[in-house]
Scaffold this active site. Structure first.
Site, PDB file in Angstrom:
ATOM      1  N   GLU A  29       0.869  -1.169   0.000  1.00 17.15           N
ATOM      2  CA  GLU A  29       0.000   0.000   0.000  1.00 17.15           C
ATOM      3  C   GLU A  29       0.912   1.227   0.000  1.00 17.15           C
ATOM      4  OE1 GLU A  29      -2.746   0.255   3.287  1.00 17.15           O
ATOM      5  OE2 GLU A  29      -3.533   2.169   2.548  1.00 17.15           O
ATOM      6  N   ARG A  43       5.055 -13.219   9.434  1.00 16.69           N
ATOM      7  CA  ARG A  43       5.705 -11.952   9.159  1.00 16.69           C
ATOM      8  C   ARG A  43       7.029 -11.880   9.909  1.00 16.69           C
ATOM      9  NH1 ARG A  43       2.067  -7.896   9.035  1.00 16.69           N
ATOM     10  NH2 ARG A  43       3.464  -6.210   9.587  1.00 16.69           N
ATOM     11  N   LYS A  70       4.076   0.945   9.482  1.00 19.42           N
ATOM     12  CA  LYS A  70       4.292   2.185   8.732  1.00 19.42           C
ATOM     13  C   LYS A  70       3.689   3.380   9.462  1.00 19.42           C
ATOM     14  CE  LYS A  70       2.947   0.139   4.900  1.00 19.42           C
ATOM     15  NZ  LYS A  70       2.395  -0.039   3.554  1.00 19.42           N
TER      16      LYS A  70
HETATM   17  P1  ATP Z   1       2.418  -2.038   7.923  1.00 20.81           P
HETATM   18  O1  ATP Z   1       1.631  -2.666   9.004  1.00 20.81           O
HETATM   19  O2  ATP Z   1       3.841  -1.810   8.238  1.00 20.81           O
HETATM   20  O3  ATP Z   1       1.771  -0.819   7.348  1.00 20.81           O
HETATM   21  P2  ATP Z   1       1.316  -3.563   5.860  1.00 20.81           P
HETATM   22  O4  ATP Z   1       1.188  -5.027   5.904  1.00 20.81           O
HETATM   23  O5  ATP Z   1       0.081  -2.776   6.057  1.00 20.81           O
HETATM   24  O6  ATP Z   1       2.481  -3.130   6.800  1.00 20.81           O
HETATM   25  P3  ATP Z   1       1.563  -3.400   3.068  1.00 20.81           P
HETATM   26  O7  ATP Z   1       2.090  -2.304   2.237  1.00 20.81           O
HETATM   27  O8  ATP Z   1       0.124  -3.694   2.989  1.00 20.81           O
HETATM   28  O9  ATP Z   1       1.983  -3.071   4.529  1.00 20.81           O
HETATM   29  O10 ATP Z   1       2.418  -4.723   2.841  1.00 20.81           O
HETATM   30  C1  ATP Z   1       2.744  -5.241   1.594  1.00 20.81           C
HETATM   31  C2  ATP Z   1       3.113  -6.680   1.756  1.00 20.81           C
HETATM   32  O11 ATP Z   1       4.201  -6.807   2.648  1.00 20.81           O
HETATM   33  C3  ATP Z   1       1.970  -7.498   2.336  1.00 20.81           C
HETATM   34  O12 ATP Z   1       1.828  -8.670   1.569  1.00 20.81           O
HETATM   35  C4  ATP Z   1       2.391  -7.782   3.725  1.00 20.81           C
HETATM   36  O13 ATP Z   1       1.887  -9.002   4.153  1.00 20.81           O
HETATM   37  C5  ATP Z   1       3.916  -7.775   3.617  1.00 20.81           C
HETATM   38  N1  ATP Z   1       4.520  -7.411   4.897  1.00 20.81           N
HETATM   39  C6  ATP Z   1       4.299  -6.304   5.623  1.00 20.81           C
HETATM   40  N2  ATP Z   1       4.968  -6.339   6.787  1.00 20.81           N
HETATM   41  C7  ATP Z   1       5.667  -7.504   6.793  1.00 20.81           C
HETATM   42  C8  ATP Z   1       6.554  -8.145   7.712  1.00 20.81           C
HETATM   43  N3  ATP Z   1       6.878  -7.580   8.881  1.00 20.81           N
HETATM   44  N4  ATP Z   1       7.074  -9.342   7.375  1.00 20.81           N
HETATM   45  C9  ATP Z   1       6.766  -9.914   6.204  1.00 20.81           C
HETATM   46  N5  ATP Z   1       5.940  -9.384   5.306  1.00 20.81           N
HETATM   47  C10 ATP Z   1       5.384  -8.187   5.577  1.00 20.81           C
HETATM   48 MG    MG Z   2      -1.590  -3.306   4.632  1.00 21.81          MG
END
Ligand code: ATP
Ligand code: MG
Length: 569
Positions: free
Chosen positions: A44, A272, A282
């Site tokens: 995102e 994760r 984020k």
């Molecule tokens: P955040 O909570 O930091 O905003 P998010 O999951 O909302 O992270 P996205 O941009 O939606 O962020 O993530 C893109 C991809 O990265 C998703 O498929 C998510 O599952 C993966 N991802 C995010 N954080 C991790 C992590 N700590 N370890 C492994 N994969 C991750």
């Molecule tokens: Mg997300």
């Protein structure tokens, strides 16, 4: 704590397949998708990528590479409130820097028309309805995992009314939050995500790509599986928190698929990455930037890819780290020392060794002729024969590190003290005869003699020394700004405290500037992000703002490897 997994190559064993690789190999064997493997990475664009994303990236891009497939980059841009083009650009730069390239660059917003058509189709099937309840009312009537929810009074609206209302929502006739489109599934499902989940909400916000075309935006669950389907994704990998969403992912696909026995994407979850001493949300990283706790998303202390790049981490070290961590089905916490270990491992191979004196005291060699200079040839990188040698200049007045001298040293201190000897690397053995202090009692100058026949490589002096230290010729040393970084948080789990905000655990000493540091002359030519080992001090990298007039170096990582020591590496 450290990341040991049965899928890693620890101990030189042949790596076994992880559970995702096994699944893909089964699918290839059964020709489920023929020979096709198409994964996607779906960030995102609401912030910069962090080390957790690096794991997801290495996984989805890495599997595509391994199985001769492709990986798409899909920006999951369904919430215009927090999304910006700046983030899109930064994400692309970071993925490229990590060494991956995507097959297709897509945006969920490209599918808004198609998604809207599918929403209409669901209404026509009697499987979606417009609900006038407020968000609070909807939350209050969802029930609990053990108590069924209550059906909305608007659940049984006619198809015509629903179509009309959705059109009205789309045309901006209602205020934000006044209505939502919900899937009509099962208000008593044990899976809360199936209790008539929202599909569209009203947000009268300009979108960074679609502008004011839309004022209703699809929810993640209504967008993700269908986007996978549109792109022809074979294996859709995401983190474990989406496991409970999978029935919904499948339910939406079931409704829209025309050929029920044909192609469909499949979601698979993995654990994760969690790192101690680090936060990886984020939203929280944005808070650090906005409140000025760091200089920006690329502050070298940030766990972002751009921060790590500026800090001097290499793409290899990050990719090797994600490989060492392996792929697990259950969440665990990885020791950040393992990441630092991977960084050292790579930097050790590629970094030229140089001399820098971070906290200098002056040494005057009383028996070395005034005005004399000698060129000593120093090895650039003992790990790399091709790295060659460079001249460093030796002279009568030198700098050495303050802590390489002790006024009253203990027996086991093998460096300099009154009447003690030490070798200057590539230079001569010296002996300290006298020293001077300032009014505050700080040592300012050491008066030493050198042994003229002790030059490195042709030492006939017979003098035995136990210690070797680095040094710089005072007349040739160049002042530099050295930024010493330490962990940003001094707590293992800064975000894990119920009653305390994570910012309370910021390490007040995470950045220290060294006011008097010198580096050898060759370093004025350093280019931004060049890597060096400052001998005996650590790995440093030239900052993006370094210049010949003002050289700036960031501490990447110290030499001491707590992870390797603890794990007998
Ligand atoms: P955040 O909570 O930091 O905003 P998010 O999951 O909302 O992270 P996205 O941009 O939606 O962020 O993530 C893109 C991809 O990265 C998703 O498929 C998510 O599952 C993966 N991802 C995010 N954080 C991790 C992590 N700590 N370890 C492994 N994969 C991750
Ligand atoms: Mg997300």
């Amino acid at each position: 704590m450290a990341g040991k997994d049965n899928n890693t190559e620890e101990g030189g064993k042949k790596p076994s397949l992880n559970f995702i690789e096994s699944m893909i190999e089964r699918d290839l064997q059964s020709q489920l998708h023929g020979d096709k493997v198409l994964t996607r990475f779906p960030p995102e664009p609401n912030g910069y990528l962090h080390i957790g994303h690096a794991k997801a990236i290495s996984l989805s891009f890495g599997l595509a590479q391994k199985y001769n497939g492709n990986c798409n980059l899909r920006f999951d841009d369904t919430n215009p409130v927090t999304e910006e083009d700046e983030y899109v650009q930064a994400i692309k730069e970071d993925i490229k820097w990590l060494g991956f390239s995507w097959a297709g660059e897509h945006y969920t917003s490209d599918y808004f028309d198609q998604l809207y058509d599918w929403a209409i189709a669901l209404i026509k099937m009697g499987k979606a309805y417009v609900d006038d309840q407020t968000a609070e009312e909807i939350a209050a009537t969802r029930g609990t995992p053990t108590r069924p929810g209550v059906e909305s009074p608007f659940r049984n609206r006619s198809v015509e009314e629903n179509l009309q209302l959705l059109e009205g929502m789309k045309n901006g006739e209602f205020n934000d939050g006044a209505k939502v489109l919900r899937a009509k599934i099962d208000m008593s499902s044990p899976n809360m995500h199936l209790r008539d989940p929202a599909m569209y909400r009203i947000k009268k916000v300009i979108h960074h790509r679609t502008g004011d075309k839309w004022c209703i935006y699809p929810m993640y669950d209504f967008a993700h599986g269908q986007s996978d389907y549109i792109e022809g994704i074979t294996h859709s990998l995401c983190t474990l928190e989406f496991e409970v969403h999978r029935p919904l992912y499948d339910w939406f696909l079931d409704q829209i698929l025309e050929d029920k026995d044909g192609y469909r994407p499949r979601q698979t979850e993995f654990a994760r990455l969690n790192l101690n001493y680090t936060i990886m949300s984020k939203r929280k990283l944005l808070q650090l930037v906005e409140e000025g706790h760091v200089s920006g998303w690329d502050d070298p202390r940030m766990p972002t890819i751009s921060g790590m790049r500026r800090r001097g981490y290499t793409p290899n070290s990050i990719r090797n780290f994600t490989e060492k961590v392996g792929i697990a089905k259950r969440n665990n916490i990885i020791d950040v020392a393992l990441l630092e270990h991977s960084v050292r491992e790579d930097l050790n191979k590629i970094s030229n060794r140089v001399f820098a004196v971070l906290d200098p005291i002056k040494v005057i060699l009383t028996n070395y002729p005034e005005g004399q200079e000698e060129e000593m040839m120093a090895v650039n990188n003992p790990e790399d024969e091709n790295a060659g040698k460079r001249p460093v200049i030796f002279s009568r007045e030198l700098y050495i590190e303050r802590d390489d001298f002790m006024e009253d040293p203990p027996k086991k201190f093998f460096r300099l003290g009154p009447d003690r000897t030490v070798r200057l690397k590539y230079g001569y053995i010296i002996k300290c005869n006298d020293f001077e202090k300032d009014a505050d009692g700080n040592i300012t100058t050491l008066y030493c003699e050198y042994y003229p026949d002790s030059r490195s490589g042709s030492d006939t002096s017979g003098v035995k020394v136990k210690g070797t230290i680095h040094w710089l010729s005072a007349a040739h040393a160049v002042p530099a700004e050295i930024r010493m970084y330490d962990r940003l948080f001094n707590d293992e789990d800064p975000a894990g405290h119920k009653d305390q905000d994570f910012v309370e655990f910021l390490n007040p000493d995470s950045l220290k500037l060294l006011p008097n540091a010198f580096v050898e002359k060759s370093l004025v030519k350093a280019m931004p992000l060049d890597h060096f080992q400052f001998e005996r001090k650590g790995y440093f990298s030239a900052d993006v703002e370094t210049s010949p007039e003002k050289p700036i170096f960031n501490l990447t990582v110290t030499l001491r490897d707590s992870w390797a020591r603890f794990n007998n590496k």
